[in-house]
Scaffold this active site. Structure first.
Site, PDB file in Angstrom:
ATOM      1  N   HIS A  82       0.721  -1.129   0.126  1.00 39.19           N
ATOM      2  CA  HIS A  82      -0.028  -0.081  -0.048  1.00 39.19           C
ATOM      3  C   HIS A  82       0.886   1.296   0.169  1.00 39.19           C
ATOM      4  CE1 HIS A  82      -4.014  -1.943   1.591  1.00 39.19           C
ATOM      5  NE2 HIS A  82      -3.478  -2.652   0.606  1.00 39.19           N
ATOM      6  N   TYR A 209      -8.806   5.897   7.114  1.00 38.12           N
ATOM      7  CA  TYR A 209      -9.249   6.219   8.567  1.00 38.12           C
ATOM      8  C   TYR A 209     -10.022   7.385   8.646  1.00 38.12           C
ATOM      9  CZ  TYR A 209      -4.994   3.573   9.695  1.00 38.12           C
ATOM     10  OH  TYR A 209      -4.046   2.585   9.794  1.00 38.12           O
ATOM     11  N   PRO A 301      -4.123   1.037  19.333  1.00 34.90           N
ATOM     12  CA  PRO A 301      -4.098   0.369  17.843  1.00 34.90           C
ATOM     13  C   PRO A 301      -3.871   1.294  16.493  1.00 34.90           C
ATOM     14  CG  PRO A 301      -6.041   0.014  18.740  1.00 34.90           C
ATOM     15  CD  PRO A 301      -5.342   0.862  19.706  1.00 34.90           C
ATOM     16  N   LYS A 305       1.240   0.152  15.129  1.00 36.46           N
ATOM     17  CA  LYS A 305       2.603   0.224  15.488  1.00 36.46           C
ATOM     18  C   LYS A 305       3.106  -1.052  16.327  1.00 36.46           C
ATOM     19  CE  LYS A 305       4.391   3.785  13.387  1.00 36.46           C
ATOM     20  NZ  LYS A 305       4.119   2.984  12.072  1.00 36.46           N
ATOM     21  N   TYR A 396       4.095   6.412   9.625  1.00 33.83           N
ATOM     22  CA  TYR A 396       3.407   5.387   9.164  1.00 33.83           C
ATOM     23  C   TYR A 396       4.175   4.283   8.820  1.00 33.83           C
ATOM     24  CZ  TYR A 396      -1.212   2.916   8.131  1.00 33.83           C
ATOM     25  OH  TYR A 396      -2.071   2.125   8.078  1.00 33.83           O
TER      26      TYR A 396
HETATM   27  C1  DHB Z   1      -5.148  -2.547  10.955  1.00 28.68           C
HETATM   28  C2  DHB Z   1      -5.359  -2.282  12.295  1.00 28.68           C
HETATM   29  C3  DHB Z   1      -4.950  -1.015  12.808  1.00 28.68           C
HETATM   30  O1  DHB Z   1      -4.589  -0.943  14.006  1.00 28.68           O
HETATM   31  C4  DHB Z   1      -4.481  -0.148  11.759  1.00 28.68           C
HETATM   32  O2  DHB Z   1      -4.120   1.032  12.126  1.00 28.68           O
HETATM   33  C5  DHB Z   1      -4.402  -0.574  10.270  1.00 28.68           C
HETATM   34  C6  DHB Z   1      -4.895  -1.733  10.198  1.00 28.68           C
HETATM   35  C7  DHB Z   1      -5.594  -3.970  10.340  1.00 28.68           C
HETATM   36  O3  DHB Z   1      -5.771  -4.878  11.389  1.00 28.68           O
HETATM   37  O4  DHB Z   1      -5.805  -4.355   9.350  1.00 28.68           O
END
Ligand code: DHB
Length: 402
Positions: A82, A209, A301, A305, A396
């Site tokens: 990605h 997001y 989450p 990270k 990121y």
């Molecule tokens: C996923 C989980 C995340 O916390 C994130 O920021 C991006 C993707 C996932 O589980 O795909």
């Protein structure tokens, strides 16, 4: 009482998730023996869904050190590259193009697959990995030969003696309580994530997001026909109380907008509420005990990270352990905490920042109104500025390894 069966190794690793297995794998490549023990079964770990995004250097680490399951580097062949993400607010999506901003991308490759690949690599190399055991305890850390004791699947008492013990035993670590002179830093949040897996086609080429007045939502992916999504919820939410219809109407409401974005729906095959916490314990070493991954630090989450930080820890840890055991000089291990924590605190800030930029804080209406307009100001300045978007892209995709 049957006698204790004893095994001598160089490094005893408590915890056989990605951090413990990756460390064991890297040590093996450096000619250092280890034994990995975990109270969970392989099946339990393999079926516990976690995050899905690997930073550029995490992918490199897996590919370059030969972590694969069946003859090919699955992270490269089966993972999806990605080159950016979408930030969605005010009902419109804004692309943040990592390739353009920092010349890097990330890979969508679930943690469960990373575990499968690491487990396959250790098994193939004859690694000593012991799952489904009970009563793990660490002893004699004040001697030259610490011990890890436990009962195996048949109830037989076992002991592993080692030069070093590593606690890679996750966010509910017991090893971390054995670190002398420890300091803990933590922060809680007044929300959690409701996570689902569903059978539906993808809704987007890259992750979305989304910030909305109803709270945050994240549209992630797994395969062509299975998708992963999350939405902000109350930490006390009961996942079982949500029907498919209720889940979809909440997600649709958070993604709706004048641009006509379509969120594809399908049967929900898993639902869980994920806790939210920021946590750091320092130091990450005390004598012959070292901590890696979630045992020493947890991030919320948002931004995915956690696994990446755990893998970054193992790279530094394998290097210092190799030097320390090679030279017979444990002082070399002193470097570990500072080198690992430099990255940990960047990631702590990054995860906190992405979280607070996108979530609604429940509370007084006057603060909510201010925060909402302030968040929109922040998001607008980010997507309209190369400098702002570059900070997001750099964090990121992951900072260079120290
Ligand atoms: C996923 C989980 C995340 O916390 C994130 O920021 C991006 C993707 C996932 O589980 O795909």
């Amino acid at each position: 009482m049957p006698a204790v069966t004893s095994t001598r190794t160089q490094v005893a690793i408590v915890g056989g998730g990605p951090a413990g297995l990756m460390l064991s794998h890297l040590l093996h490549r450096a000619g250092i023996d280890s034994v990995v023990v975990d109270h969970r079964t392989v099946e339990e770990i393999r079926t516990t869904h976690r995050a899905g995004i690997l930073e550029r250097d995490s992918v490199r680490l897996l590919a370059e050190t030969g972590v694969y399951e069946s003859g090919h580097e699955r992270v490269i062949t089966d993972g999806d590259r990605h080159g950016g993400i979408y930030l969605r607010f005010g009902g419109e999506s804004h692309h943040v193009d990592f390739e353009h901003l920092v010349g890097a991308s990330v890979w969508l490759y679930p943690q469960t697959d990373v575990f499968v690949d690491l487990h396959a690599a250790r098994t193939r190399d004859g690694g000593d990995v012991r799952y489904g055991i009970s009563g793990v305890a660490v002893h004699d850390l004040d001697t030259d030969l610490p011990r890890v004791t436990y009962a195996d699947e048949d109830g037989q008492a076992q002991e592993v003696t080692a030069d070093l013990v590593v606690g890679a035993d996750g966010s509910r670590s017991t090893c971390r309580d054995l670190v002398e002179g420890r300091q803990r830093y933590s922060r809680t949040y007044p929300f959690a994530w409701f996570g689902i897996l569903c059978e539906a086609p993808r809704s987007s080429d890259e992750l979305i997001y989304a910030r909305s007045e109803r709270g945050f939502a994240l549209i992630s992916q797994r395969t062509d026909s299975v998708q992963r999504m999350y939405f902000q919820c109350d930490p006390a939410e009961d996942a079982g109380a949500w029907s498919d219809d209720r889940i979809w109407s909440e997600l649709q409401a958070r993604l709706a907008g004048p641009d006509g974005f379509q969120l594809n729906e399908g049967p929900v095959i898993e639902r869980t509420v994920l806790p939210f916490r920021s946590f750091v314990q320092t130091p990450m070493r005390s004598g012959r005990l070292l901590l890696a991954g979630d045992a020493a630090h947890t991030v919320p989450p948002t931004g995915a990270k956690g696994l990446n930080l755990a893998l970054a820890d193992t790279r530094v840890l394998a290097e210092v352990v190799e030097r320390a055991l090679g030279k017979g000089d444990l002082d070399v291990l002193d470097d570990y905490t500072d080198r690992a924590l430099a990255r940990v605190w960047k990631a702590q800030h990054f995860s906190y920042w992405m979280t607070t930029m996108l979530h609604q804080v429940p509370g007084q209406q006057e603060h909510r109104d201010f925060d909402e307009l302030r968040q929109l100001g922040e998001l607008t300045s980010l997507v309209s500025s190369e400098a702002g978007a570059t900070y997001l892209a750099e964090g990121y995709t992951g900072w260079p390894t120290a």
